[in-house]
Design an enzyme around this catalytic site. Sequence first.
Site, PDB file in Angstrom:
ATOM      1  N   THR A 192      47.713  35.076  19.266  1.00 22.25           N
ATOM      2  CA  THR A 192      47.452  35.622  20.684  1.00 22.25           C
ATOM      3  C   THR A 192      46.680  36.901  20.752  1.00 22.25           C
ATOM      4  O   THR A 192      46.509  37.565  20.030  1.00 22.25           O
ATOM      5  CB  THR A 192      48.933  35.582  21.404  1.00 22.25           C
ATOM      6  N   ARG A 220      54.294  22.380  25.408  1.00 25.99           N
ATOM      7  CA  ARG A 220      55.333  23.464  25.030  1.00 25.99           C
ATOM      8  C   ARG A 220      54.653  24.775  25.514  1.00 25.99           C
ATOM      9  O   ARG A 220      53.464  24.909  25.527  1.00 25.99           O
ATOM     10  CB  ARG A 220      55.279  23.629  23.375  1.00 25.99           C
ATOM     11  N   VAL A 221      55.654  25.535  26.039  1.00 27.05           N
ATOM     12  CA  VAL A 221      55.106  26.632  26.610  1.00 27.05           C
ATOM     13  C   VAL A 221      55.645  28.100  25.751  1.00 27.05           C
ATOM     14  O   VAL A 221      56.931  27.890  25.891  1.00 27.05           O
ATOM     15  CB  VAL A 221      55.270  26.976  28.178  1.00 27.05           C
ATOM     16  N   GLY A 222      54.911  28.943  25.326  1.00 28.99           N
ATOM     17  CA  GLY A 222      55.564  30.147  24.476  1.00 28.99           C
ATOM     18  C   GLY A 222      55.928  31.279  25.410  1.00 28.99           C
ATOM     19  O   GLY A 222      55.918  31.079  26.660  1.00 28.99           O
ATOM     20  N   ASP A 223      56.006  32.509  24.995  1.00 26.20           N
ATOM     21  CA  ASP A 223      56.236  33.530  25.614  1.00 26.20           C
ATOM     22  C   ASP A 223      55.283  34.322  26.183  1.00 26.20           C
ATOM     23  O   ASP A 223      55.552  34.884  27.413  1.00 26.20           O
ATOM     24  CB  ASP A 223      56.917  34.592  24.558  1.00 26.20           C
ATOM     25  N   THR A 242      52.897  39.481  20.418  1.00 24.48           N
ATOM     26  CA  THR A 242      52.398  38.140  19.849  1.00 24.48           C
ATOM     27  C   THR A 242      53.190  37.916  18.649  1.00 24.48           C
ATOM     28  O   THR A 242      53.925  38.702  17.967  1.00 24.48           O
ATOM     29  CB  THR A 242      51.085  38.471  18.992  1.00 24.48           C
ATOM     30  N   GLY A 243      53.575  36.619  18.450  1.00 22.36           N
ATOM     31  CA  GLY A 243      54.484  36.070  17.409  1.00 22.36           C
ATOM     32  C   GLY A 243      54.981  34.832  17.840  1.00 22.36           C
ATOM     33  O   GLY A 243      54.672  34.043  18.650  1.00 22.36           O
ATOM     34  N   THR A 244      56.053  34.586  17.036  1.00 19.03           N
ATOM     35  CA  THR A 244      56.952  33.265  17.291  1.00 19.03           C
ATOM     36  C   THR A 244      57.588  33.328  18.798  1.00 19.03           C
ATOM     37  O   THR A 244      58.638  33.954  19.060  1.00 19.03           O
ATOM     38  CB  THR A 244      57.866  33.061  16.269  1.00 19.03           C
ATOM     39  N   GLY A 245      56.658  32.495  19.801  1.00 19.76           N
ATOM     40  CA  GLY A 245      56.909  32.761  21.231  1.00 19.76           C
ATOM     41  C   GLY A 245      58.541  32.355  21.588  1.00 19.76           C
ATOM     42  O   GLY A 245      59.043  33.190  22.294  1.00 19.76           O
TER      43      GLY A 245
HETATM   44  N1  ASP Z   1      53.278  34.026  20.957  1.00 20.10           N
HETATM   45  C1  ASP Z   1      52.293  33.021  21.152  1.00 20.10           C
HETATM   46  C2  ASP Z   1      53.233  31.871  21.509  1.00 20.10           C
HETATM   47  O1  ASP Z   1      54.158  31.418  20.966  1.00 20.10           O
HETATM   48  C3  ASP Z   1      51.591  32.716  19.749  1.00 20.10           C
HETATM   49  C4  ASP Z   1      50.962  33.932  19.200  1.00 20.10           C
HETATM   50  O2  ASP Z   1      51.170  34.995  19.589  1.00 20.10           O
HETATM   51  O3  ASP Z   1      50.098  33.587  18.355  1.00 20.10           O
HETATM   52  O4  ASP Z   1      52.550  30.764  22.222  1.00 20.10           O
END
Ligand code: ASP
Length: 324
Positions: A192, A220-223, A242-245
């Site tokens: 992200t 799928r929708v992330g954070d 940014t990370g595992t949403g």
């Molecule tokens: N946080 C983002 C998501 O889960 C992915 C990312 O940070 O690369 O969609």
Amino acid sequence: MNQAVIAIHGGAGTITRAAMDSSREREYIEALEQVLIAGQRVLADGGSAMDAVTEAVRLLEECPLFNAGKGAVLTHEGTYELDAAVMDGATLNAGAVACVTRLRNPVLAARAVMDHSEHVLFAGEGAEAFALSQGLELVSSDYYFTKARHEQWERARAVKGMALLDHDAAALANGALAGQADPIDPDNKFGTVGAVACDAHGNLAAATSTGGVTNKQVGRVGDTPVIGAGCYADDVAAISATGTGEMFIRTVAAHDVAAQMRYARVTLEEAARRVVMEKLPAIGGRGGLIAVDRAGNVTLPFNTEGMYRGLARVGEPVMVAIYG
Ligand code: ASP
């Protein structure tokens, strides 16, 4: 008057020196520097924190190196679904779009939602129709395509059919994860982009934009577009993650930083450290965040091998970093 400052990120994950050649590294550094210089210019000209973060994220979306706008990662079906959000700390106004497939700049759509609608979050076709009514540019899905992301996606599908953080997928594609027991561990992929800023009046803003995780399920929708999870700003702090949403949603990560400062009176740095180094890892969350407070303090913690990141104070040279 404050000394205005902007910070940006281009995602976190398995980003190691060993897996990066020097010309590639140069490309990332230059891209981050150019974005910071543009954001710094907005602030130096008296622009608001909101204008600075919107412009920085728009430029990151235009850059194919990062997983947002052009260069976004692919879903399991080989399609693109993008998410973005903005939040203005002075007013608590916010706007976001989720699962958009045809917008050139999702962050501009999020900004238009904030500025020109009575709602906060639009998804899918409705978000695109709204963006179109605001004069924003639609593109065909070919626009997002890059060879590198396509190869990542093919690898991710071939290995296990799992969703991957962008930079972990990139590492996998070039063999950096070879030898790990589970190279496509779902905790190993993000990319992200985001920006946070404090302007000369001490007003704060945050913006975040993403293509999500490589090989994610359609829908799928992330954070990223979830206010308080991947993007948040109030009059205490502005945060972009940014990370595992999924884990950032479950810990309400971005809001948690500001809440700790407000209620527990901890510093920006300590609040962000607790979220990134304690709360997220406790449930298997990987990634990082960037945060700024109204005094212009900045912190950029991450619990992965690297995070593309940088900051620029008005009147000072820009600073950019990649590894831990
Ligand atoms: N946080 C983002 C998501 O889960 C992915 C990312 O940070 O690369 O969609």
